[in-house]
Scaffold this motif. Structure first.
Motif, PDB file in Angstrom:
ATOM      1  N   SER A  95       0.828  -1.205   0.000  1.00 46.82           N
ATOM      2  CA  SER A  95       0.000   0.000   0.000  1.00 46.82           C
ATOM      3  C   SER A  95       0.862   1.255   0.000  1.00 46.82           C
ATOM      4  O   SER A  95       0.514   2.270  -0.591  1.00 46.82           O
ATOM      5  N   ARG A  96       2.029   1.185   0.606  1.00 42.05           N
ATOM      6  CA  ARG A  96       2.907   2.352   0.651  1.00 42.05           C
ATOM      7  C   ARG A  96       3.559   2.626  -0.706  1.00 42.05           C
ATOM      8  O   ARG A  96       3.613   3.763  -1.162  1.00 42.05           O
ATOM      9  N   THR A  97       4.063   1.578  -1.353  1.00 43.31           N
ATOM     10  CA  THR A  97       4.762   1.794  -2.627  1.00 43.31           C
ATOM     11  C   THR A  97       3.799   2.104  -3.764  1.00 43.31           C
ATOM     12  O   THR A  97       4.203   2.694  -4.762  1.00 43.31           O
ATOM     13  N   MET A  98       2.544   1.701  -3.638  1.00 42.84           N
ATOM     14  CA  MET A  98       1.558   1.954  -4.684  1.00 42.84           C
ATOM     15  C   MET A  98       0.659   3.148  -4.376  1.00 42.84           C
ATOM     16  O   MET A  98      -0.304   3.396  -5.086  1.00 42.84           O
ATOM     17  N   MET A  99       0.980   3.871  -3.316  1.00 42.48           N
ATOM     18  CA  MET A  99       0.125   4.967  -2.865  1.00 42.48           C
ATOM     19  C   MET A  99       0.511   6.269  -3.549  1.00 42.48           C
ATOM     20  O   MET A  99       1.677   6.553  -3.786  1.00 42.48           O
TER      21      MET A  99
ATOM     22  N   ALA B 197      -8.552  -2.451  -2.961  1.00 44.74           N
ATOM     23  CA  ALA B 197      -7.943  -3.611  -3.616  1.00 44.74           C
ATOM     24  C   ALA B 197      -7.930  -3.431  -5.131  1.00 44.74           C
ATOM     25  O   ALA B 197      -6.959  -3.805  -5.800  1.00 44.74           O
ATOM     26  N   GLU B 198      -9.015  -2.856  -5.683  1.00 45.44           N
ATOM     27  CA  GLU B 198      -9.080  -2.644  -7.125  1.00 45.44           C
ATOM     28  C   GLU B 198      -7.986  -1.691  -7.592  1.00 45.44           C
ATOM     29  O   GLU B 198      -7.321  -1.924  -8.616  1.00 45.44           O
ATOM     30  N   GLU B 199      -7.779  -0.604  -6.837  1.00 48.92           N
ATOM     31  CA  GLU B 199      -6.726   0.351  -7.194  1.00 48.92           C
ATOM     32  C   GLU B 199      -5.347  -0.299  -7.092  1.00 48.92           C
ATOM     33  O   GLU B 199      -4.490  -0.086  -7.960  1.00 48.92           O
ATOM     34  N   PHE B 200      -5.152  -1.085  -6.046  1.00 45.92           N
ATOM     35  CA  PHE B 200      -3.855  -1.742  -5.863  1.00 45.92           C
ATOM     36  C   PHE B 200      -3.555  -2.684  -7.019  1.00 45.92           C
ATOM     37  O   PHE B 200      -2.469  -2.648  -7.599  1.00 45.92           O
ATOM     38  N   VAL B 201      -4.516  -3.530  -7.369  1.00 49.30           N
ATOM     39  CA  VAL B 201      -4.314  -4.492  -8.455  1.00 49.30           C
ATOM     40  C   VAL B 201      -4.053  -3.768  -9.776  1.00 49.30           C
ATOM     41  O   VAL B 201      -3.172  -4.151 -10.556  1.00 49.30           O
TER      42      VAL B 201
ATOM     43  N   TYR C 214      -9.468 -12.150  -6.466  1.00 50.29           N
ATOM     44  CA  TYR C 214      -8.499 -11.594  -7.417  1.00 50.29           C
ATOM     45  C   TYR C 214      -7.526 -12.662  -7.902  1.00 50.29           C
ATOM     46  O   TYR C 214      -6.370 -12.366  -8.249  1.00 50.29           O
ATOM     47  N   ALA C 215      -7.977 -13.905  -7.943  1.00 48.19           N
ATOM     48  CA  ALA C 215      -7.117 -15.021  -8.337  1.00 48.19           C
ATOM     49  C   ALA C 215      -6.553 -14.840  -9.745  1.00 48.19           C
ATOM     50  O   ALA C 215      -5.377 -15.129  -9.995  1.00 48.19           O
ATOM     51  N   GLU C 216      -7.372 -14.361 -10.674  1.00 44.17           N
ATOM     52  CA  GLU C 216      -6.916 -14.215 -12.057  1.00 44.17           C
ATOM     53  C   GLU C 216      -5.777 -13.219 -12.163  1.00 44.17           C
ATOM     54  O   GLU C 216      -4.771 -13.474 -12.846  1.00 44.17           O
ATOM     55  N   GLN C 217      -5.891 -12.079 -11.466  1.00 45.74           N
ATOM     56  CA  GLN C 217      -4.830 -11.074 -11.515  1.00 45.74           C
ATOM     57  C   GLN C 217      -3.563 -11.583 -10.824  1.00 45.74           C
ATOM     58  O   GLN C 217      -2.449 -11.368 -11.315  1.00 45.74           O
ATOM     59  N   ILE C 218      -3.732 -12.265  -9.686  1.00 44.41           N
ATOM     60  CA  ILE C 218      -2.568 -12.767  -8.954  1.00 44.41           C
ATOM     61  C   ILE C 218      -1.829 -13.817  -9.780  1.00 44.41           C
ATOM     62  O   ILE C 218      -0.595 -13.865  -9.799  1.00 44.41           O
ATOM     63  N   GLU C 219      -2.588 -14.662 -10.501  1.00 43.25           N
ATOM     64  CA  GLU C 219      -1.954 -15.677 -11.347  1.00 43.25           C
ATOM     65  C   GLU C 219      -1.158 -15.038 -12.471  1.00 43.25           C
ATOM     66  O   GLU C 219      -0.112 -15.566 -12.882  1.00 43.25           O
TER      67      GLU C 219
END
Length: 497
Positions: free
Chosen positions: A73-77, A92-96, A124-129
């Motif tokens: 969250s810090r590096t993507m903020m 979570a949507e913004e992070f992904v 979020y399995a599809e994005q994580i994969e």
């Protein structure tokens, strides 16, 4: 001579001349070779590198080539992610979305370490994969997926073992997963070069972890933390290279079968049997079992007797009852370093006797370093002559002990007798340090009122009796006066932070 002020027109002429000179020399940043620009971006944090690329339309074609990718969250903020209360927030949507954007701009290949720290579920399995596919294609060596929740997860992410086979998973050497579900298929043959595995709050059964470990033939380190579904852990396998095992807070675990080649064991939890198919090569053991009612009892009855190579032993125990030694106690013939963290209990009457620990000199004849960290969470009486003559055990000469470190010395009679016994019988002793402060009490729920004055008692007893018996000038006592403890709590004296 007074200096003349530079006019505005003159400044403009100088600026135009400098710009023309730079243009003539070709010193524009955009004119640098692409590999130099990418090398420059690789030295910036991910967030700053993405922002820098947006400064020029020409930079959009450069690729990111970071060796270590850390997504949290810090590096993507962004600065706009601050809430009205000044705290940081990102969905979570913004992070992904932001992670995907970075990976699309990354060149791929050469990524040594890939880390994700964010609360994500199986939704979020599809994005994580897709991230894991990036890891595989980049031949990444270290992968950390920490989806630790701030609340209970409805459906933890299921680790995609199907993406790893003998080829795809051959480069991965370090894997740490947190808050995921691990259910490898029966025919799983991947992660063949994995050397370190950390499992934190994962959903895994006895069968699945045995299947996973049986395929990791070069695994050297295994750490298991807070896994409630495990009841029996078997690390014994003919081709297993496991050397270091850490198991903590697995409260439903009933038994651990140790691997023959294991050298280091760190265990924290309930008292369970530790078994092995034969003599172990263990050289370093750290046991933190809160339901142990006596260190001596555990040492001579519950600790495996198949430990001929044990050199370092750390044991954390609560002392409630006195234990009578067996006729033929175990011998730790290779033990060089012993660390005991002992909490003595007794609300109205202390039933234990610190002098019993004098048997350690005989049980470990090659011991060189002895640490006794005590906390007397019981009725305290500083020793005075009217408490009776100090007891003296039969001589037990120890020729190897060189360093003794004692903390939590409150000056009780049995404590004093133990320290004097060690001092008199350790003929090669070089340093004995005595500190009245019980440092192991840090983190305990409660300390007794006015316990800081016990530190003064311990200091006085040590100076009066132990220093007097020190004919070799090897005893160092931390002196604590009443002035030092007045208006300062015991906890603050132990841990100022």
């Amino acid at each position: 001579m007074a200096k003349r002020k530079m006019t505005t027109s003159r400044r403009q002429q100088i600026h135009e001349a400098t710009a023309a000179k730079r243009k003539k020399l070709g010193l524009r940043l955009n004119d640098l070779p692409m590999d130099i620009l990418e090398s420059f971006l690789s030295r910036l944090p991910i967030k700053d590198a993405v922002r820098t690329k947006a400064l020029s339309c020409l930079w959009k074609h450069t690729s990111l080539c970071h060796k270590n990718l850390l997504f949290s969250s810090r590096t993507m903020m962004s600065q706009r992610s601050y809430t009205a209360y000044g705290t940081k927030s990102i969905t979570a949507e913004e992070f992904v979305t932001r992670v995907n954007a970075v990976l699309q701009q990354h060149r791929g290949g050469g990524v040594e370490k890939f880390e994700v720290y964010f609360e994500l579920e199986n939704e979020y399995a599809e994005q994580i994969e897709s991230w894991i596919n990036f890891v595989i294609s980049s031949r990444t060596k270290q992968l950390i997926l920490d989806f630790s929740p701030t609340r209970s997860i409805k459906a933890p992410y299921s680790f995609p073992f199907r993406l790893f086979d003998a080829t795809n998973g051959s480069h991965l050497q370090f894997l740490e997963v947190c808050s995921v579900s691990l259910k490898p298929p029966a025919d799983f043959k991947g992660l063949v070069n994995l050397k370190r595995l950390h499992l934190v709050v994962v959903d895994i059964t006895d069968e699945h972890i045995h299947l996973l470990l049986s395929n990791c033939n070069v695994l050297e380190f295994l750490g298991i933390y807070d896994c409630d579904n495990l009841t029996r852990l078997r690390t014994c396998h003919p081709s297993n290279q496991l050397k270091h095992l850490v198991v903590k807070k697995c409260y439903y675990l009933k038994e651990i079968e140790l691997n023959y080649g294991l050298t280091t064991l760190e265990y924290g939890g309930e008292l369970i049997p530790l078994s092995s198919p034969g003599k172990l090569l263990l050289t370093n053991i750290c046991i933190d079992v809160r339901d142990i009612c006596g260190a001596i009892e555990y040492l001579f009855t519950n600790l495996p007797s198949t430990l001929p190579h044990l050199k370092v032993l750390t044991l954390k125990c609560h002392e409630f009852e006195r234990y009578i030694l067996p006729d033929n106690p175990l011998k730790f013939i290779y033990l060089r370093h012993m660390r005991l963290e002992l909490i003595f209990h007794g609300l109205w009457e202390k039933k234990t006797d610190a002098l019993d620990f004098a048997c350690l000199l005989e049980a470990a004849p090659l011991l060189e370093n002895l640490e006794l960290h005590m906390w007397m969470n019981c009725v305290h009486l500083r020793y005075r002559k009217n408490h009776g003559v100090l007891r003296s055990l039969p001589p037990c000469t120890h020729t190897n002990l060189k360093l003794v470190n004692i903390t939590g010395f409150y000056g009780q009679k049995d404590q004093l007798e133990l320290v004097l016994h060690i001092l008199r019988n350790s003929v090669s002793l070089e340093v004995m340090r005595i500190d009245p402060k019980p440092y192991i009490a840090v983190g305990q729920p409660m300390m007794q009122p006015y316990e800081e004055f016990y530190f003064v008692d311990g200091s006085k007893v040590a100076m009066k009796y132990i220093r007097k018996a020190d004919h070799r000038n090897i005893v160092n006592v931390l002196e604590v006066s009443r002035k030092d403890v007045e208006n300062v709590s015991a906890r603050r004296l132990i841990d100022p932070i």
